[in-house]
Design an enzyme around this catalytic site. Structure first.
Site, PDB file in Angstrom:
ATOM      1  N   SER A 188      89.278  -2.888 -68.041  1.00  0.00           N
ATOM      2  CA  SER A 188      88.112  -3.369 -67.307  1.00  0.00           C
ATOM      3  C   SER A 188      88.498  -3.823 -65.906  1.00  0.00           C
ATOM      4  O   SER A 188      87.710  -3.697 -64.974  1.00  0.00           O
ATOM      5  CB  SER A 188      87.411  -4.504 -68.062  1.00  0.00           C
ATOM      6  OG  SER A 188      88.299  -5.558 -68.354  1.00  0.00           O
ATOM      7  N   GLU A 189      89.721  -4.376 -65.743  1.00  0.00           N
ATOM      8  CA  GLU A 189      90.247  -4.660 -64.406  1.00  0.00           C
ATOM      9  C   GLU A 189      91.752  -4.486 -64.362  1.00  0.00           C
ATOM     10  O   GLU A 189      92.446  -4.676 -65.369  1.00  0.00           O
ATOM     11  CB  GLU A 189      89.917  -6.092 -63.941  1.00  0.00           C
ATOM     12  CG  GLU A 189      88.564  -6.256 -63.283  1.00  0.00           C
ATOM     13  CD  GLU A 189      87.501  -6.710 -64.258  1.00  0.00           C
ATOM     14  OE1 GLU A 189      86.326  -6.764 -63.863  1.00  0.00           O
ATOM     15  OE2 GLU A 189      87.853  -6.991 -65.412  1.00  0.00           O
ATOM     16  N   THR A 190      92.220  -4.142 -63.166  1.00  0.00           N
ATOM     17  CA  THR A 190      93.646  -4.161 -62.832  1.00  0.00           C
ATOM     18  C   THR A 190      93.800  -5.002 -61.574  1.00  0.00           C
ATOM     19  O   THR A 190      93.018  -4.874 -60.630  1.00  0.00           O
ATOM     20  CB  THR A 190      94.188  -2.737 -62.597  1.00  0.00           C
ATOM     21  OG1 THR A 190      94.103  -2.004 -63.825  1.00  0.00           O
ATOM     22  CG2 THR A 190      95.635  -2.764 -62.134  1.00  0.00           C
ATOM     23  N   HIS A 214      90.405 -12.815 -66.468  1.00  0.00           N
ATOM     24  CA  HIS A 214      91.437 -12.413 -67.434  1.00  0.00           C
ATOM     25  C   HIS A 214      92.600 -11.717 -66.737  1.00  0.00           C
ATOM     26  O   HIS A 214      93.757 -11.891 -67.134  1.00  0.00           O
ATOM     27  CB  HIS A 214      90.829 -11.554 -68.557  1.00  0.00           C
ATOM     28  CG  HIS A 214      90.710 -10.100 -68.272  1.00  0.00           C
ATOM     29  ND1 HIS A 214      89.654  -9.551 -67.573  1.00  0.00           N
ATOM     30  CD2 HIS A 214      91.526  -9.060 -68.585  1.00  0.00           C
ATOM     31  CE1 HIS A 214      89.811  -8.240 -67.492  1.00  0.00           C
ATOM     32  NE2 HIS A 214      90.943  -7.913 -68.097  1.00  0.00           N
ATOM     33  N   PHE A 261      79.361  -5.141 -69.314  1.00  0.00           N
ATOM     34  CA  PHE A 261      79.983  -4.918 -67.999  1.00  0.00           C
ATOM     35  C   PHE A 261      79.764  -3.484 -67.520  1.00  0.00           C
ATOM     36  O   PHE A 261      80.710  -2.773 -67.161  1.00  0.00           O
ATOM     37  CB  PHE A 261      81.483  -5.234 -68.106  1.00  0.00           C
ATOM     38  CG  PHE A 261      82.250  -5.198 -66.800  1.00  0.00           C
ATOM     39  CD1 PHE A 261      81.652  -5.474 -65.585  1.00  0.00           C
ATOM     40  CD2 PHE A 261      83.597  -4.887 -66.804  1.00  0.00           C
ATOM     41  CE1 PHE A 261      82.367  -5.436 -64.396  1.00  0.00           C
ATOM     42  CE2 PHE A 261      84.335  -4.847 -65.624  1.00  0.00           C
ATOM     43  CZ  PHE A 261      83.719  -5.117 -64.423  1.00  0.00           C
TER      44      PHE A 261
END
Length: 280
Positions: free
Chosen positions: A43-45, A72, A209
């Site tokens: 979902s994110e880096t 996170h 999301f």
């Protein structure tokens, strides 16, 4: 770029929320970072560039777009950094502002990280926008908890807070991803923070999301910080207070987020969690 892979808000690699971490992204431009985030598929880096003042410039990309702040991935990045350079205090310079993060070794020998968000705020959701949101979620007004009114909350990114009247309503998540994604893009919402209050200090959350191309986030530190600010601003908790947010249970990726709400109106919200590297 060397992409490290961690889960945050869990000590078990099978739980928590996976994040990519690039501890040295010096020289990488936005298309390169977006491509790496898309390949990682989380979902994110987070992409880190060390600063001459000892701080860290940090940017966050989902597989589809840059986001101003991600909780996170911040926890994962801080733990990854501490594993290589030792625990201590870090200054993350993000698009949302300065986020201070402390890392330490707990009694169980595990590294944990605690971030302090930018000052939170909240804003009303208009009646038309709320109707659109509930329609996209396939919820009705009767599904809501009247003690926790709908409101958009911010602690680095915007999240509408929608409280379910029961745990069963929270468990039944079946929304229109295209319609919700378009609404969120229009209103600059990052995730939707769906919550249910189990007790005075224990909450359960789910976070759709679609702007990131993810149906649901298993653990959302930025939303948890925004939610802590929302509760304080509306007088729904008596600070100082520590809250526990359970997220990811319905996805089979249980996560635990500890939120500390200080009494000062303009102070940031503290979010604590563990992180562990993924094998392979």
């Amino acid at each position: 770029m060397d992409v490290l892979r961690y889960v945050a808000f869990s000590a078990d690699p099978a739980g928590g929320n996976p994040a990519g971490v690039v501890l040295d992204a010096a020289g990488a431009d936005e298309p390169a970072m977006l491509a790496v985030a898309a390949e990682a598929g989380y979902s994110e880096t987070a992409f880190v560039v060390p600063r001459t003042d000892g701080g860290l410039d940090v940017r966050y990309f989902s597989p589809l777009a840059e986001v101003p702040f991600c909780g996170h991935a911040t926890i994962a990045t801080a733990v990854a950094y501490a594993e290589r350079f030792g625990p201590g205090e870090l200054a993350f310079h993000t698009r949302a502002g300065l986020v201070r993060v402390g890392t330490s070794v707990g009694p169980d020998g595990r590294l944990a990280a605690e971030l302090v968000s930018v000052p939170p705020k909240s804003a009303p959701i208009g009646a038309a926008e709320l109707a659109e949101l509930l329609g996209a979620l396939r919820w009705s007004a009767a599904d809501l908890d009247p003690a926790l009114p709908p409101r958009a909350a911010y602690a680095g990114a915007w999240h509408p807070v929608i409280a379910a009247g029961s745990r069963d309503r929270l468990a039944r998540l079946d929304y229109d991803m295209d319609v919700l994604g378009a609404l969120m893009a229009r209103l600059d919402w990052t995730t939707v923070d769906l919550v249910w209050r189990e007790s005075a200090t224990v909450f359960h959350a789910r976070n759709p999301f679609p702007p990131g191309g993810v149906v649901e986030d298993p653990a959302t530190g930025a939303a948890a910080a925004a939610f802590g600010g929302y509760l304080r601003e509306l007088g729904l908790v008596v600070p100082p207070v520590t809250l526990t947010v359970h997220q990811g249970d319905d996805l089979g990726r249980p996560s635990v987020i500890t939120v500390t709400v200080p009494p000062y109106p303009d102070s940031g919200i503290a979010v604590l969690g563990t992180a562990v590297a993924l094998g392979g």
